[in-house]
Motif scaffolding. Structure first.
Motif, short mmCIF file in Angstrom:
data_model
loop_
_atom_site.label_atom_id
_atom_site.label_comp_id
_atom_site.label_asym_id
_atom_site.label_seq_id
_atom_site.Cartn_x
_atom_site.Cartn_y
_atom_site.Cartn_z
N PHE A 143 -5.84 9.29 -6.83
CA PHE A 143 -4.91 9.48 -5.70
C PHE A 143 -4.08 8.23 -5.46
O PHE A 143 -2.91 8.32 -5.10
CB PHE A 143 -5.70 9.83 -4.44
CG PHE A 143 -4.84 10.12 -3.25
CD1 PHE A 143 -4.19 11.33 -3.13
CD2 PHE A 143 -4.66 9.16 -2.26
CE1 PHE A 143 -3.37 11.60 -2.04
CE2 PHE A 143 -3.84 9.42 -1.17
CZ PHE A 143 -3.21 10.64 -1.06
N PHE A 144 -4.67 7.06 -5.62
CA PHE A 144 -3.93 5.83 -5.36
C PHE A 144 -3.04 5.49 -6.54
O PHE A 144 -3.31 4.59 -7.32
CB PHE A 144 -4.88 4.68 -5.02
CG PHE A 144 -5.41 4.80 -3.62
CD1 PHE A 144 -4.66 4.34 -2.54
CD2 PHE A 144 -6.63 5.41 -3.37
CE1 PHE A 144 -5.13 4.48 -1.25
CE2 PHE A 144 -7.10 5.55 -2.07
CZ PHE A 144 -6.34 5.08 -1.01
N PRO A 221 6.19 3.22 1.81
CA PRO A 221 6.16 2.11 0.85
C PRO A 221 5.43 0.88 1.39
O PRO A 221 4.74 0.19 0.64
CB PRO A 221 7.64 1.80 0.61
CG PRO A 221 8.35 3.06 0.89
CD PRO A 221 7.56 3.73 1.98
N ALA A 222 5.57 0.63 2.70
CA ALA A 222 4.95 -0.57 3.25
C ALA A 222 3.43 -0.45 3.31
O ALA A 222 2.73 -1.44 3.15
CB ALA A 222 5.50 -0.87 4.64
N LYS A 227 -0.10 -0.98 -1.54
CA LYS A 227 -1.47 -0.90 -2.06
C LYS A 227 -1.50 -0.64 -3.56
O LYS A 227 -2.35 -1.15 -4.26
CB LYS A 227 -2.22 0.24 -1.35
CG LYS A 227 -3.20 -0.23 -0.31
CD LYS A 227 -4.21 0.85 0.02
CE LYS A 227 -5.38 0.27 0.77
NZ LYS A 227 -5.02 -0.53 1.93
N ILE A 228 -0.56 0.19 -4.01
CA ILE A 228 -0.58 0.53 -5.43
C ILE A 228 0.42 -0.30 -6.22
O ILE A 228 0.62 -0.07 -7.40
CB ILE A 228 -0.29 2.04 -5.65
CG1 ILE A 228 1.08 2.39 -5.08
CG2 ILE A 228 -1.36 2.90 -5.01
CD1 ILE A 228 1.56 3.77 -5.49
N GLY A 229 1.09 -1.25 -5.55
CA GLY A 229 2.03 -2.12 -6.24
C GLY A 229 3.31 -1.42 -6.67
O GLY A 229 3.88 -1.77 -7.69
N ALA B 230 -6.39 -8.36 -4.53
CA ALA B 230 -5.18 -7.60 -4.17
C ALA B 230 -4.43 -8.29 -3.03
O ALA B 230 -5.04 -8.74 -2.06
CB ALA B 230 -5.57 -6.19 -3.74
N MET B 231 -3.11 -8.38 -3.18
CA MET B 231 -2.28 -8.92 -2.12
C MET B 231 -2.01 -7.78 -1.13
O MET B 231 -1.53 -6.73 -1.50
CB MET B 231 -0.98 -9.44 -2.72
CG MET B 231 -0.12 -10.20 -1.74
SD MET B 231 1.23 -11.03 -2.59
CE MET B 231 2.33 -9.65 -2.89
#
Lengths: 561, 361
Positions: A143-144, A221-222, A227-229, B230-231
């Motif tokens: 999911f992520f 997105p924030a 979280k997923i870059g 993680a950042m």
């Protein structure tokens, strides 16, 4: 009709156009020009190449592509979700359940970052899902990812496309399809050759708005994207505008790239809609063909709706409500970890939170009412966008939806707090209302335009021939026909302003809060439960208000007919 | 554009009069919410009647304050100041970044009188840009930690936070003792670090660490990245998954947030690594554009007073004055510190932040 009154009619229309143009230029055009001016005058010196250098110097092509790809995928996702639903609600007896419309607005009323938080809390390692089903780890890993983000954003935006499509389907009516059937066309053929072309204009508009909303969205997105870059244009813009060192020049340069992408989409959409707009609302009565869903088909439709409601509302709100009830966030889901204290604190008389709710409701009511009057006026002035001025007005009225909110807001501040202004609106209540109106004007304009563009001009000519004056026509023909669009625009503006965050953060006078900034502040302060409780309360209030309006509205219809 | 100045000021006056009337209503509400932080003092809640002898005769009007950092503390300080002076205070509360953005947007027509930021380099930049108003005769200035404040009185650090390793006690029984240990396999994919472009304190830690270790310091952060660190957004955003158990540890976590959550009962604790950490001061400054200079000076005096410094300590922060100690947290003298170079740090902040973001993308 005498030539004199024809002339006065034309003068009136001309004056209306100029007035619209003037209003939009002041509220939207000049602020954006000021922003542009900032981006070409870094260090107080004029430098036309500055934006270009920013863009080429920042390895931005990847981020821009990310934005566009995300937009396209979300358009596909929302289409898949909204199309069957719109058909069901327009063409079957399910459409009688008007409450579904209001319920379906809930995802849209939920601040995007709250919705994403709900999904994150549900799916993350040690999240609510894994607390029930420890074996669900693999599911949460997959999911992520980018597809999870597309899923969340589609779930958030599909109601928007659905409302547009459903209204368009209702207006198409049944007689055209019946005519097709009489001539022997099969269902598939009828859909391909009759419904689809007629739907294309509304769909095009919806696609454009969904696309633009997606690439201008900041909340998801924030929270999820970071979280997923997965980085997009808005996160880059926000970085320059809210973290040290502040660089409006860079932010505005990026915003202008985003704006150009949106303009290209707008141009494509308007070309399509010019070609495929049909006047469907004529003087003849309309019957809509209602399919009855019996047996398997009915079950399937019901299941589809239930699944949609579960995924778009059930799961995120389960997380949101659970989080709002937790004594200790580290305690997990268990009965002895639940408490109503956060709600008690939130709703205690005279509290900051209660004032914030009041502020939000008051501001949104004011903004929605101003926006609907202004927006309907503008939509009528734009008409069928035949003259150049009308096209310019059309574009201007759409700009706030294509520029990221934060950029628009900075422009407004630059204008209304400028030393050369005779009075400063900045830091007042009025400024907040103005900002909301400007930000959400495109909704009313689009909704009213979409109803108006399908009204057959013959109706007005018929009225004129029968001796009706312009105001009589307005009152008895035009207004009733565009009223659904106005109501939809009002509801949309109201629901979004209640949760508006990005602009509010910058323009609220010091010491003033709305429910959205309150939620955000609680998150910043580590009081997540209190923030989630506020989200539940403010969305709940909005839903009740809208259900009330819907009820009044349907009662009015009953007594009227 | 001189000609319309008086007119504009007239309008401003009118607007502010109307606003202070409408905001007076909100003022009383603030004190109840301040209780949410659990640390409202009797003086703070008893804001209604300022005692006559405490009110300096000359002060009147209002003060506009932009404040970063814990809201409960800011509310308490504002209420205490109101009670002392009888002034109206309008406060905008946000992160350092939001405050700076707001100031930038208002550049043409500034509104704020005093800013409290959570990052020393930003205050140094304000001073360098000539935006601050020096107030060298501030009361109790001499008792402040001199490393954190400006010798010419451009800014005063009235509080500070230290950065540590914050961990979930349910998931971590044997917490790492050093920064380097976080790169061990044991902590693979279990660690968050706040984003230095969003968190001034995280940036202070990273630049501080680099100012001591030079170019080699980057090894640590590259090892972190290789170990799945993680950042994760600003401070609270990085801490939240640790509270809920999705992650185990925050590296360079702000200590007062951890103490506060721990006091509430969350499964959290914090250690300061042996090789030393960075203490991140939180400066307050009067802006040169202030139209209420006397009120602003009175506010700075209040901020450095015994009363306000005690409020700071109660909010789990390190007091700016060296003679005041906190009873609910590790005090400054017990925290191992790196010998950081603030001048180097504020000079290299931007490039470090963008290089860090590049490494972690």
């Amino acid at each position: 009709m005498s030539p004199v009154s024809m002339d006065s009619n034309r003068i009136l229309r001309r004056a209306g156009l100029l007035l619209s143009f003037f209003l939009l230029a002041v509220s939207i055009g000049i602020p954006l020009l000021l922003i542009f001016w900032q981006s070409v005058t870094p260090d107080q010196r004029l430098d036309w190449m500055a934006p270009l250098r920013t863009i080429t110097g920042q390895s931005l092509s990847g981020v821009l592509l990310n934005s566009v790809w995300l937009g396209l995928c979300v358009v596909a996702g929302t289409t898949l979700l909204a199309m069957p639903l719109a058909w069901m609600m327009a063409k079957t007896r399910m459409g009688l359940h008007r409450w579904i419309d209001v319920i379906l607005l809930i995802p849209f009323m939920t601040p995007p970052y709250i919705g994403s938080m709900g999904w994150i809390l549900f799916m993350q390692k040690g999240g609510y899902l894994q607390q029930w089903l420890p074996g669900a780890g693999a599911l949460s890993d997959s999911f992520f990812s980018f597809w999870g983000m597309v899923f969340i954003m589609s779930m958030h935006l599909f109601p928007f496309l659905y409302l547009l499509l459903r209204d368009a389907l209702i207006r198409i009516g049944g007689n055209l399809e019946e005519a097709g059937a009489v001539h022997g066309a099969q269902a598939g053929y009828r859909f391909r050759r009759i419904i689809m072309p007629l739907l294309l204009s509304a769909y095009g508009m919806g696609v454009m708005l969904v696309f633009v909303k997606t690439i201008a969205e900041f909340g998801t997105p924030a929270t999820f994207g970071r979280k997923i870059g997965y980085y997009v244009m808005t996160s880059e813009i926000h970085k320059y505008i809210s973290s040290w060192p502040i660089d409006f020049g860079k932010a505005t340069s990026l915003a202008s790239v985003l704006l150009s992408v949106c303009l290209v989409i707008w141009y494509m959409q308007s070309a399509v809609s010019r070609r495929f707009t049909y006047r469907l609302v004529g003087g003849k009565g309309q019957r809509s063909k209602t399919y009855s869903l019996r047996g398997g088909a009915g079950w399937l439709a019901g299941l589809y709706l239930a699944a949609l409601l579960l995924l778009s509302i059930g799961i995120p709100y389960f997380s949101i409500i659970a989080a709002s009830l937790m004594k200790l966030r580290g305690g997990g889901l268990s009965l002895d970890n639940l408490t109503l204290d956060h709600y008690r604190e939130l709703l205690s008389w005279g509290s900051v939170s209660l004032k914030a709710i009041g502020n939000s409701l008051g501001l949104s009511l004011a903004a929605a009412s101003v926006a609907v009057v202004l927006g309907a006026g503008l939509a009528l002035a734009i008409g069928r966008s035949s003259s150049r001025l009308q096209r310019i007005i059309d574009l201007l009225s759409l700009l706030p939806n294509t520029v990221p909110g934060i950029v628009m807001v900075v422009g407004l501040i630059l204008l209304w707090n400028a030393p050369w202004m005779p009075f400063t609106l900045y830091n007042t209540y009025g400024m907040v209302v103005l900002t909301y109106v400007v930000l959400f004007l495109p909704y009313t304009v689009q909704y009213v335009k979409s109803s108006f563009s399908q009204i057959n001009g013959l109706l007005f000519q018929a009225a004129q021939v029968s001796g009706a004056g312009p105001f009589y026509i307005l009152r008895r023909i035009l207004l009733p026909l565009i009223m659904p669009g106005m109501l939809a625009g009002w509801m949309m503006t109201f629901t979004i302003s209640v949760r508006e965050l990005v602009g509010s953060l910058l323009i609220l006078p010091p010491s003033m809060q709305t429910s959205a900034t309150y939620i955000f502040a609680q998150f910043e302060q580590g009081q997540v439960s209190l923030g989630m409780a506020m989200a539940v309360v403010s969305v709940g209030l909005t839903v009740l208000l809208l259900l009330g309006i819907e009820l009044l509205n349907s009662r009015r219809k009953w007594t009227g007919s | 554009m001189k000609w319309n100045k008086p007119r504009k000021q007239g309008a401003l006056l009118l607007v502010s009069a109307v606003m202070s009337m409408s905001l007076a209503g909100c003022g009383t509400g603030n004190s109840t919410s301040a209780g949410g932080a659990g640390t409202s003092t009797p003086e703070a809640t008893d804001a209604a009647a300022p005692s006559p002898e405490a009110t300096p005769a000359a002060l009147s009007g209002k003060l506009v304050l932009y404040s970063a950092g814990p809201q409960g503390l800011a509310d308490d300080i504002v209420n205490g100041f109101k009670a002392k002076t009888g002034l109206t205070v309008e406060m905008f509360q946000g992160t350092t970044g939001k405050i700076l953005a707001r100031m930038e947007a208002e550049k043409a027509n500034p509104v704020a009188d005093v800013v409290i930021l959570a990052s020393l380099p930003s205050a140094q930049a304000l001073k360098a840009d000539g935006l601050t108003l020096p107030y060298p005769e501030a009361a109790n200035k001499g008792k402040l930690n001199q490393d954190w404040s400006d010798a010419e009185g451009n800014y005063f650090s009235s509080s500070a936070s230290a950065l540590g390793i914050v961990y979930n006690t349910k998931l971590v029984t044997n917490p790492p003792k050093t920064w380097a240990e976080l790169a061990d396999a044991e902590w693979k994919d279990a660690v968050n670090i706040p984003d230095p472009t969003l968190s001034g304190s995280a940036l202070d830690f990273i630049t501080g660490y680099l100012s001591v270790n030079g170019e080699q310091g980057w090894e640590l952060f590259k090892n972190y990245k290789a170990n799945g660190v993680a950042m994760a957004g600003a401070n609270q955003e990085a801490l939240d998954p640790v509270i809920t158990g999705a992650k185990s540890i925050v590296a360079a976590g702000v200590d007062y947030m951890a103490y506060k959550a721990k006091a509430k009962g969350e499964p959290l604790d914090i250690i300061y690594p042996e090789e030393g950490t960075v203490v991140s001061p939180r400066p307050a400054a009067i802006l040169k554009s202030s139209t209420n200079v006397d009120n602003a000076k009175a506010f700075i005096d209040y901020l450095l007073s015994d009363e306000a410094q005690q409020l700071v300590a109660d909010a789990y922060l390190i007091p700016g004055r060296e003679d005041i100690e906190a009873s609910n947290r590790t005090n400054l003298k017990d925290i191992p510190q790196l010998k950081v170079d603030w001048a180097w740090m504020s000079e290299h902040g931007n490039e470090t932040a963008s290089k860090f973001a590049e490494v972690y993308k």
